[in-house]
Design an enzyme around this catalytic site. Sequence first.
Site, PDB file in Angstrom:
ATOM      1  N   ALA A  64      -0.451 -97.013 -72.359  1.00 20.10           N
ATOM      2  CA  ALA A  64       0.197 -97.464 -70.792  1.00 20.10           C
ATOM      3  C   ALA A  64      -0.601 -97.706 -69.878  1.00 20.10           C
ATOM      4  O   ALA A  64      -1.827 -97.842 -69.711  1.00 20.10           O
ATOM      5  CB  ALA A  64       1.210 -95.896 -70.526  1.00 20.10           C
ATOM      6  N   GLY A 103      -0.999 -94.727 -74.840  1.00 17.40           N
ATOM      7  CA  GLY A 103       0.299 -95.941 -75.819  1.00 17.40           C
ATOM      8  C   GLY A 103      -0.165 -96.640 -76.318  1.00 17.40           C
ATOM      9  O   GLY A 103       0.617 -96.670 -77.851  1.00 17.40           O
ATOM     10  N   GLU A 106      -0.606 -94.550 -80.416  1.00 18.20           N
ATOM     11  CA  GLU A 106       1.160 -93.915 -80.477  1.00 18.20           C
ATOM     12  C   GLU A 106       1.385 -95.857 -80.752  1.00 18.20           C
ATOM     13  O   GLU A 106       2.849 -95.163 -82.335  1.00 18.20           O
ATOM     14  CB  GLU A 106       2.065 -94.062 -79.512  1.00 18.20           C
ATOM     15  CG  GLU A 106       1.456 -92.436 -78.617  1.00 18.20           C
ATOM     16  CD  GLU A 106       2.243 -91.674 -77.565  1.00 18.20           C
ATOM     17  OE1 GLU A 106       1.964 -92.397 -76.357  1.00 18.20           O
ATOM     18  OE2 GLU A 106       2.807 -90.731 -77.769  1.00 18.20           O
ATOM     19  N   GLU A 126      -4.320 -88.585 -72.259  1.00 18.91           N
ATOM     20  CA  GLU A 126      -3.602 -89.281 -71.407  1.00 18.91           C
ATOM     21  C   GLU A 126      -3.805 -87.821 -70.740  1.00 18.91           C
ATOM     22  O   GLU A 126      -3.501 -87.546 -69.647  1.00 18.91           O
ATOM     23  CB  GLU A 126      -1.971 -88.574 -72.430  1.00 18.91           C
ATOM     24  CG  GLU A 126      -1.205 -89.719 -72.570  1.00 18.91           C
ATOM     25  CD  GLU A 126      -2.094 -90.432 -73.965  1.00 18.91           C
ATOM     26  OE1 GLU A 126      -2.669 -89.705 -74.490  1.00 18.91           O
ATOM     27  OE2 GLU A 126      -1.086 -91.473 -74.090  1.00 18.91           O
ATOM     28  N   MET A 304     -37.953 -84.867 -60.403  1.00 18.67           N
ATOM     29  CA  MET A 304     -36.559 -86.156 -60.265  1.00 18.67           C
ATOM     30  C   MET A 304     -36.990 -87.250 -61.050  1.00 18.67           C
ATOM     31  O   MET A 304     -36.245 -87.912 -62.094  1.00 18.67           O
ATOM     32  CB  MET A 304     -36.700 -85.833 -58.858  1.00 18.67           C
ATOM     33  CG  MET A 304     -35.935 -87.486 -58.402  1.00 18.67           C
ATOM     34  SD  MET A 304     -33.656 -87.044 -58.712  1.00 18.67           S
ATOM     35  CE  MET A 304     -33.102 -86.041 -57.751  1.00 18.67           C
ATOM     36  N   GLU A 382     -39.499 -83.991 -49.460  1.00 21.20           N
ATOM     37  CA  GLU A 382     -39.210 -85.190 -48.634  1.00 21.20           C
ATOM     38  C   GLU A 382     -39.393 -84.769 -46.821  1.00 21.20           C
ATOM     39  O   GLU A 382     -38.779 -84.494 -46.502  1.00 21.20           O
ATOM     40  CB  GLU A 382     -36.729 -84.209 -48.246  1.00 21.20           C
ATOM     41  CG  GLU A 382     -36.058 -84.828 -49.748  1.00 21.20           C
ATOM     42  CD  GLU A 382     -35.718 -85.845 -49.008  1.00 21.20           C
ATOM     43  OE1 GLU A 382     -36.199 -86.920 -49.018  1.00 21.20           O
ATOM     44  OE2 GLU A 382     -34.251 -86.286 -49.847  1.00 21.20           O
ATOM     45  N   LYS A 387     -42.938 -89.970 -46.600  1.00 18.28           N
ATOM     46  CA  LYS A 387     -42.438 -90.844 -47.419  1.00 18.28           C
ATOM     47  C   LYS A 387     -42.401 -92.212 -47.071  1.00 18.28           C
ATOM     48  O   LYS A 387     -42.373 -93.441 -47.420  1.00 18.28           O
ATOM     49  CB  LYS A 387     -40.334 -90.526 -47.375  1.00 18.28           C
ATOM     50  CG  LYS A 387     -40.151 -89.199 -48.235  1.00 18.28           C
ATOM     51  CD  LYS A 387     -39.341 -89.893 -49.349  1.00 18.28           C
ATOM     52  CE  LYS A 387     -38.113 -89.032 -49.603  1.00 18.28           C
ATOM     53  NZ  LYS A 387     -38.028 -88.947 -50.760  1.00 18.28           N
ATOM     54  N   SER A 409     -32.879 -87.037 -50.074  1.00 16.49           N
ATOM     55  CA  SER A 409     -31.332 -86.392 -50.589  1.00 16.49           C
ATOM     56  C   SER A 409     -30.726 -86.401 -48.964  1.00 16.49           C
ATOM     57  O   SER A 409     -29.459 -86.018 -48.658  1.00 16.49           O
ATOM     58  CB  SER A 409     -30.728 -85.396 -50.640  1.00 16.49           C
ATOM     59  OG  SER A 409     -32.596 -84.630 -50.324  1.00 16.49           O
ATOM     60  N   ASN A 433     -30.571 -83.518 -59.521  1.00 14.63           N
ATOM     61  CA  ASN A 433     -30.983 -83.048 -60.263  1.00 14.63           C
ATOM     62  C   ASN A 433     -30.404 -81.852 -61.406  1.00 14.63           C
ATOM     63  O   ASN A 433     -29.481 -81.444 -61.227  1.00 14.63           O
ATOM     64  CB  ASN A 433     -31.998 -81.748 -59.806  1.00 14.63           C
ATOM     65  CG  ASN A 433     -33.155 -82.825 -60.023  1.00 14.63           C
ATOM     66  OD1 ASN A 433     -33.486 -83.122 -61.030  1.00 14.63           O
ATOM     67  ND2 ASN A 433     -34.420 -81.839 -59.278  1.00 14.63           N
ATOM     68  N   ASN A 480     -24.595 -83.768 -49.913  1.00 13.26           N
ATOM     69  CA  ASN A 480     -25.050 -82.778 -49.467  1.00 13.26           C
ATOM     70  C   ASN A 480     -24.066 -82.132 -47.864  1.00 13.26           C
ATOM     71  O   ASN A 480     -24.545 -80.951 -47.132  1.00 13.26           O
ATOM     72  CB  ASN A 480     -26.330 -82.539 -49.244  1.00 13.26           C
ATOM     73  CG  ASN A 480     -26.721 -82.774 -51.070  1.00 13.26           C
ATOM     74  OD1 ASN A 480     -26.267 -82.343 -51.652  1.00 13.26           O
ATOM     75  ND2 ASN A 480     -28.265 -83.018 -50.750  1.00 13.26           N
TER      76      ASN A 480
HETATM   77  N1  3HC Z   1      -3.338 -99.728 -67.479  1.00 14.12           N
HETATM   78  C1  3HC Z   1      -3.874-100.191 -66.594  1.00 14.12           C
HETATM   79  N2  3HC Z   1      -5.139-100.657 -66.406  1.00 14.12           N
HETATM   80  C2  3HC Z   1      -6.353-100.080 -66.731  1.00 14.12           C
HETATM   81  C3  3HC Z   1      -5.652 -98.462 -68.383  1.00 14.12           C
HETATM   82  C4  3HC Z   1      -4.313 -98.252 -67.961  1.00 14.12           C
HETATM   83  N3  3HC Z   1      -4.054 -97.868 -69.805  1.00 14.12           N
HETATM   84  N4  3HC Z   1      -7.075 -98.692 -68.577  1.00 14.12           N
HETATM   85  C5  3HC Z   1      -8.179 -99.494 -68.289  1.00 14.12           C
HETATM   86  N5  3HC Z   1      -7.729-100.137 -66.972  1.00 14.12           N
HETATM   87  C6  3HC Z   1      -7.864-100.900 -66.123  1.00 14.12           C
HETATM   88  C7  3HC Z   1      -9.030-100.206 -65.383  1.00 14.12           C
HETATM   89  O1  3HC Z   1      -8.659 -99.733 -63.705  1.00 14.12           O
HETATM   90  C8  3HC Z   1     -10.281-101.760 -65.594  1.00 14.12           C
HETATM   91  O2  3HC Z   1      -9.897-102.516 -64.226  1.00 14.12           O
HETATM   92  P1  3HC Z   1     -10.303-103.275 -63.117  1.00 14.12           P
HETATM   93  O3  3HC Z   1     -10.843-103.612 -63.679  1.00 14.12           O
HETATM   94  O4  3HC Z   1      -9.055-103.211 -62.103  1.00 14.12           O
HETATM   95  O5  3HC Z   1     -11.488-102.202 -61.963  1.00 14.12           O
HETATM   96  C9  3HC Z   1     -10.495-101.827 -66.166  1.00 14.12           C
HETATM   97  O6  3HC Z   1      -8.720-101.884 -67.531  1.00 14.12           O
HETATM   98  C10 3HC Z   1     -11.183-102.091 -67.246  1.00 14.12           C
HETATM   99  O7  3HC Z   1     -11.514-100.489 -67.560  1.00 14.12           O
HETATM  100  P2  3HC Z   1     -12.554 -99.708 -67.173  1.00 14.12           P
HETATM  101  O8  3HC Z   1     -13.418-100.480 -65.819  1.00 14.12           O
HETATM  102  O9  3HC Z   1     -12.479 -98.495 -67.448  1.00 14.12           O
HETATM  103  O10 3HC Z   1     -13.648-100.828 -68.147  1.00 14.12           O
HETATM  104  P3  3HC Z   1     -14.413 -99.390 -69.201  1.00 14.12           P
HETATM  105  O11 3HC Z   1     -14.910-100.569 -70.261  1.00 14.12           O
HETATM  106  O12 3HC Z   1     -14.981 -99.183 -68.908  1.00 14.12           O
HETATM  107  O13 3HC Z   1     -13.372 -98.399 -70.128  1.00 14.12           O
HETATM  108  C11 3HC Z   1     -11.157 -97.895 -70.877  1.00 14.12           C
HETATM  109  C12 3HC Z   1     -12.499 -99.276 -70.771  1.00 14.12           C
HETATM  110  C13 3HC Z   1     -12.461 -97.095 -72.148  1.00 14.12           C
HETATM  111  C14 3HC Z   1     -10.218 -98.766 -72.116  1.00 14.12           C
HETATM  112  C15 3HC Z   1     -11.165 -97.240 -69.821  1.00 14.12           C
HETATM  113  O14 3HC Z   1     -10.581 -97.756 -68.868  1.00 14.12           O
HETATM  114  C16 3HC Z   1     -10.008 -96.386 -70.255  1.00 14.12           C
HETATM  115  O15 3HC Z   1      -9.742 -95.151 -70.508  1.00 14.12           O
HETATM  116  N6  3HC Z   1      -8.696 -96.308 -70.210  1.00 14.12           N
HETATM  117  C17 3HC Z   1      -8.072 -95.623 -69.775  1.00 14.12           C
HETATM  118  C18 3HC Z   1      -7.365 -95.034 -71.227  1.00 14.12           C
HETATM  119  C19 3HC Z   1      -6.258 -94.223 -71.330  1.00 14.12           C
HETATM  120  O16 3HC Z   1      -6.067 -92.990 -70.209  1.00 14.12           O
HETATM  121  N7  3HC Z   1      -5.156 -94.375 -71.678  1.00 14.12           N
HETATM  122  C20 3HC Z   1      -3.961 -93.927 -71.676  1.00 14.12           C
HETATM  123  C21 3HC Z   1      -3.109 -93.699 -70.638  1.00 14.12           C
HETATM  124  S1  3HC Z   1      -1.669 -92.652 -70.667  1.00 14.12           S
HETATM  125  C22 3HC Z   1      -0.212 -93.389 -72.074  1.00 14.12           C
HETATM  126  O17 3HC Z   1      -0.918 -94.175 -72.611  1.00 14.12           O
HETATM  127  C23 3HC Z   1       0.949 -92.704 -71.843  1.00 14.12           C
HETATM  128  C24 3HC Z   1       1.668 -92.636 -73.386  1.00 14.12           C
HETATM  129  O18 3HC Z   1       1.342 -91.989 -73.594  1.00 14.12           O
HETATM  130  C25 3HC Z   1       2.719 -92.879 -72.821  1.00 14.12           C
END
Ligand code: 3HC
Length: 709
Positions: A64, A103, A106, A126, A304, A382, A387, A409, A433, A480
């Site tokens: 979604a 979704g 789904e 979710e 570190m 530190e 440093k 830090s 750390n 911190n």
């Molecule tokens: N809706 C809208 N925007 C989303 C999104 C989503 N579900 N998931 C990611 N985005 C956006 C991010 O906000 C980001 O936007 P930005 O560039 O403007 O900052 C961009 O997409 C890229 O996302 P990431 O920076 O997170 O990119 P990564 O490569 O690190 O990760 C990902 C990709 C694994 C797909 C990660 O974005 C993620 O885990 N997304 C969320 C997935 C999620 O939680 N889905 C469930 C939604 S709720 C749902 O589906 C309800 C249903 O059951 C009815």
Amino acid sequence: MSMAGVTTSVENNILIARIENPPVNALSHTVRGGLIAAVDQLNSDETLDAMVLAGTARGFSAGADVTEFGAAMKAPKLGEVVARLENSEKPVVAAIHGFALGGGLEVALSCHYRIADSDAKLGLPEVTLGILPGAGGCVRLPRLIGAEAALAMITSGRPIAAKAALQSGLVDRLADENVDEVARGFAADLVESNAGVRRICDIDPTPVVPEILAQERKRLTRRYPGQIAPQMAVDLVEMVLTEPFETAIAKEAETCKALVGSDQSRALRYLFAAERLAQKPEGIAPDTIQRSIRRVGIIGPGTMGCGIAIASLDAGFDVILVGRSQDALQKAEAAIDKTYGGAVKRGKLTEDAVAARKRNLTFAPDLSTLKTADLVIETISEDPQAKKDVIGAIDALVRADTIIASNTSFLDVEWLADCTSRPENFVGMHFFNPANLMKLVENIRTARAAPDVLATITGFARKLGKLPVMVGRSEGFVANRMLSKRTREALFLLQDGATPQQVDRVLTEFGFPIGPFALADMAGLDVLAATREARYAGMAERERACDIIETLVAEGRLGRKTGAGYYRYGDDGKPTPDPEFASLLAAHRARIGATSREISDDEVRERCLFAMINEGAKILEEGGATRASDIDVIWARGMGFPAWRGGPMHYADTVGLADVLAALEKYAGLVGEDFFAPAQLIKTRVVKGEGLTSQAPAAQRNTKRDELV
Ligand code: 3HC
């Protein structure tokens, strides 16, 4: 043909529908409309025999569209989309590459068959947003893979790999390459063999014994204390196993809708956006070109330095680790070998992978080897003068465009930048750390640091798999500095009549994984006494007199490592209340003339948390952080603040900033103006009717109109 959000084409009587909504194919309103149109096309066009539903670019779909959560969901809703897909008269095959999440999964579950790329990840995350799958995930997944396996995916939120998905029956086939082609072939075979549709709604769920669900409830209470969604997942799955499919679908949607409106979900969704916003530090254009970093110099082969070296090697960088003596370098090598040895034993790394990392690592007894480094991080103790000397020496030696970072830090980064000839190429990088494990990195900007340098260290930290947050000049930075206020208040509370176990209990009940006194015993009271000594000159009289740590250290009670500190520790390493500590505390109170009174749990919670919140507000007004949401990311993702409360700044807004202000004023009278005088920012925002996070982007804010499925 192109419908907004979904494009279609036809190949050999098979309709190919592609979700196209960059960057992650979120199921926005247009995509949902496009999916319905694709099913309609499939079922109304007699020349079409089947459909392959695929993603584009990075993945199938991330679920979604979370940016739509704040407003009423426009039709068609996701529940309708998945029902239409499942009820299609002609077979639909999902071709999953990259990720199918929430979704997105789904939608795939409503298809009749699923083919996944062997690198794909499938999950229902979710719960990490404080909700539960609301478009049939909780109803279809248990029917397909069994209640226990489904519950594990739903309650952890962790995606599983394609191979595990195949084993569990979640997908029908893996494709080593070109999943779309494999899915097309699969669909053609279905048509050829007249296999028809295969709907999960037609599968009867297999019951599970009630004890399994009871055990799961208990486990989740321990694992996610205070969180409602994981517990509700068990209730949902239990219901799904007995109710008819349609009733279960309706109840699932109701549950999800109720959770979307909960404070916990608001907090977690706020953090989701805040975490991503933190990766775009203010004042740095998103298209800023980062400098190329290949070789990293690290000075200081202590814990570190070794931790940063391991993190850098793991990310594929060349590392030069510099120490003053062969002995120190040998110890560093032994420590790094031990960490890698453990990783091999646990099956996380192969011997070959470790050997490859070690080939990229050079131990050097002097700075001259750093001439080829692109980034040098100093991690020595530190001691300000030491440093300064080391940073000056690095500056004299390395290329003009090499970035120098201090892993300090609390020191003043502007002052450190002054000892270089390249203030534009100087920054702070505050790792925690052990640096190879802890995700948080406070990147510290100076007023003179070049934007591309700031973009580069953000990118570098991300490559290490860290969560970098850009902060500004400020003693102790964000983590911190705020922590020290909580520690101070926790100690004052002891003086005023509380016990370590009361303070720790109240804060763990609030959601911290560990209380401040158990944490202090773990860190070592001698270490904390040294930090206190360094801050002594700047302390108020009451704080100086609150020398309980010094008393404990003088008694040889250094915490866990000596079997006693604030608590006593038996062989099992568990803290138990200690009458000897109670006597020491009573003597301390008598010595400084403190009178002990009954302290309520509310007072413990408010004094510890509001002292932090007040400090956070001061950091914001002084420019030590540019956004309240950055502070929340630091605390919720790196410092144990319960994420489902959104972080301290978001929590203040949940409590009501006016109430926080009133409490600060009350405690200023009770504890002292020095400690609780409210930050001007809080006063101003209360007058304006704003909260601390109310200047966050609209997508992070919450309304009462949340609706989802
Ligand atoms: N809706 C809208 N925007 C989303 C999104 C989503 N579900 N998931 C990611 N985005 C956006 C991010 O906000 C980001 O936007 P930005 O560039 O403007 O900052 C961009 O997409 C890229 O996302 P990431 O920076 O997170 O990119 P990564 O490569 O690190 O990760 C990902 C990709 C694994 C797909 C990660 O974005 C993620 O885990 N997304 C969320 C997935 C999620 O939680 N889905 C469930 C939604 S709720 C749902 O589906 C309800 C249903 O059951 C009815």
